[in-house]
Scaffold this motif. Structure first.
Motif, short mmCIF file in Angstrom:
data_model
loop_
_atom_site.label_atom_id
_atom_site.label_comp_id
_atom_site.label_asym_id
_atom_site.label_seq_id
_atom_site.Cartn_x
_atom_site.Cartn_y
_atom_site.Cartn_z
N ASP A 142 0.84 -1.20 0.00
CA ASP A 142 0.00 0.00 0.00
C ASP A 142 0.87 1.24 0.00
O ASP A 142 2.02 1.22 0.46
N ILE A 143 0.28 2.36 -0.47
CA ILE A 143 1.06 3.56 -0.81
C ILE A 143 0.37 4.81 -0.26
O ILE A 143 -0.86 4.91 -0.25
N TRP A 144 1.20 5.79 0.14
CA TRP A 144 0.70 7.13 0.45
C TRP A 144 1.75 8.14 0.02
O TRP A 144 2.96 7.91 0.19
N VAL A 145 1.31 9.28 -0.54
CA VAL A 145 2.20 10.34 -1.02
C VAL A 145 2.09 11.55 -0.11
O VAL A 145 0.98 12.02 0.18
N ASP A 146 3.24 12.09 0.32
CA ASP A 146 3.22 13.24 1.22
C ASP A 146 3.08 14.55 0.45
O ASP A 146 2.97 14.57 -0.78
N GLY A 201 6.94 12.96 -1.84
CA GLY A 201 7.64 11.75 -1.40
C GLY A 201 6.64 10.61 -1.24
O GLY A 201 5.46 10.84 -0.96
N ILE A 202 7.13 9.39 -1.41
CA ILE A 202 6.24 8.21 -1.43
C ILE A 202 6.58 7.27 -0.29
O ILE A 202 7.71 6.79 -0.18
N VAL A 239 8.46 -0.21 6.37
CA VAL A 239 7.85 0.87 5.60
C VAL A 239 9.00 1.65 4.99
O VAL A 239 9.96 1.99 5.68
N TYR A 240 8.92 1.94 3.68
CA TYR A 240 9.98 2.65 2.98
C TYR A 240 9.51 4.04 2.56
O TYR A 240 8.30 4.28 2.42
N TYR A 241 10.49 4.91 2.33
CA TYR A 241 10.20 6.27 1.86
C TYR A 241 11.07 6.59 0.65
O TYR A 241 12.29 6.42 0.69
N ILE A 242 10.42 7.04 -0.41
CA ILE A 242 11.13 7.48 -1.61
C ILE A 242 11.11 9.00 -1.63
O ILE A 242 10.04 9.61 -1.53
N SER A 243 12.26 9.62 -1.74
CA SER A 243 12.36 11.08 -1.70
C SER A 243 11.58 11.71 -2.86
O SER A 243 11.35 11.07 -3.89
#
Length: 302
Positions: free
Chosen positions: A132-136, A140-141, A165-169
């Motif tokens: 599952d995904i959320w965008v800030d 960032g993802i 949980v990972y974060y993509i800049s």
């Protein structure tokens, strides 16, 4: 004196009951009924609304992404095959992000269905299976990465032991671990002010809140409720919607305030759609449902 105390107690209890009732009854629009749009799928997941209120969702076993058109209440195939997509979310440019479970990747799909693969691994190891995904607010993802063994995989064990949980800049150049010490992270949603992230650990039947820092890191992990969830969403009152046995709604304090029963073995995910973001769109087993609400989603607020 005893009679007076009993009377006061009764009044206080009555006020409390009325307060809880008004809070829960007010969520669903007066006279609204759960509407089954279709039951022709195998396992529906990952609903995400675009700016026009249309909702895209996945039928993972059949490798499809389907679009629900809000204007005429119709369904059509958006993409097939679809990388065995699970969770979906739109970025700020209107591209559809997909947790492409087939090869454990994260996809960005434009309006024409053309795919750009954003992530294929983490530090040289195959991801467990983005879910599952959320965008800030900055673009960032965040995405959850549990491990669910799939029949279409050749591998039978995870290359990454932890379920993170990972974060993509925002510039898509860096991926980091945002949250650890989770059994099976799944549903994820953030607040519209970009300050708080909720993560459901379905493997441990817990949901946590985190404080989001300016650089995307997460701090102040706090237990929100002793309930896990497959998918989740949030409304304009800050209420959190968790799934599993129907849809269970918690206020921002983590108190259960309402439950929406769904006549299915499992309710996987939920989001707000519709032109006014007041249609609760629910994926459950082979079906999809809508329910008109008094509250609304927060993704596309002006």
């Amino acid at each position: 004196m005893k009679t007076t105390i009993q009377f006061i107690t009764t009044v206080i209890c009555s006020i409390s009951i009325i307060s809880c009732k008004s809070q829960s009854v007010g969520l669903v629009a007066d006279g609204a009924e759960l509407n089954q749009i279709s039951n022709k799928y195998s396992f529906t997941e990952g609903p995400a609304s675009d700016k026009n209120g249309n909702v895209y969702f996945t039928d993972q076993p059949n490798d499809k992404i389907i679009k629900w058109n809000e204007a005429d209440n119709t369904l059509s195939i958006f993409k097939e095959p679809a990388g065995r997509a699970n969770g979906l979310y739109f970025d700020h440019n209107g591209n559809l992000l997909a947790a492409a479970d087939d090869k454990n990747e994260l996809w960005r799909i434009n309006s024409n269905g053309i795919v750009d693969t954003l992530i294929t691994n983490f530090e040289g190891k195959k991801l467990n299976g983005p879910n599952d995904i959320w965008v800030d607010l900055q673009g960032g993802i965040y995405f959850t990465d549990p491990y669910y063994q799939r029949p279409y995989w050749e591998r039978t064990t995870a290359e990454i032991e932890e379920k993170n949980v990972y974060y993509i800049s925002p510039d898509l150049k860096k991926i980091t671990v945002a949250a650890t010490d989770l059994v099976q992270p799944n549903g994820i949603i953030g607040t519209p002010d970009g300050k708080t992230l909720y993560v459901a650990d379905i493997g441990d039947q817990k949901t946590y809140s985190y404080t989001i820092q300016n650089n995307g890191t997460l701090t102040n992990r706090t237990l929100f409720t002793d309930m896990g969830s497959d998918g989740m969403t949030i409304d304009n009152k800050g209420n959190i919607y968790l799934t599993g046995e129907g849809v269970t709604i918690f206020n921002p304090k983590g108190e259960k305030i309402h439950h929406i029963p769904i006549n299915e073995e499992w309710t996987a995910n939920v989001t707000f759609g519709g032109k006014n973001q007041n249609i609760l769109f629910i994926t459950a087993k082979g079906s999809v449902y809508t329910l008109k609400m008094n509250v609304h989603g927060v993704r596309y607020n002006d």
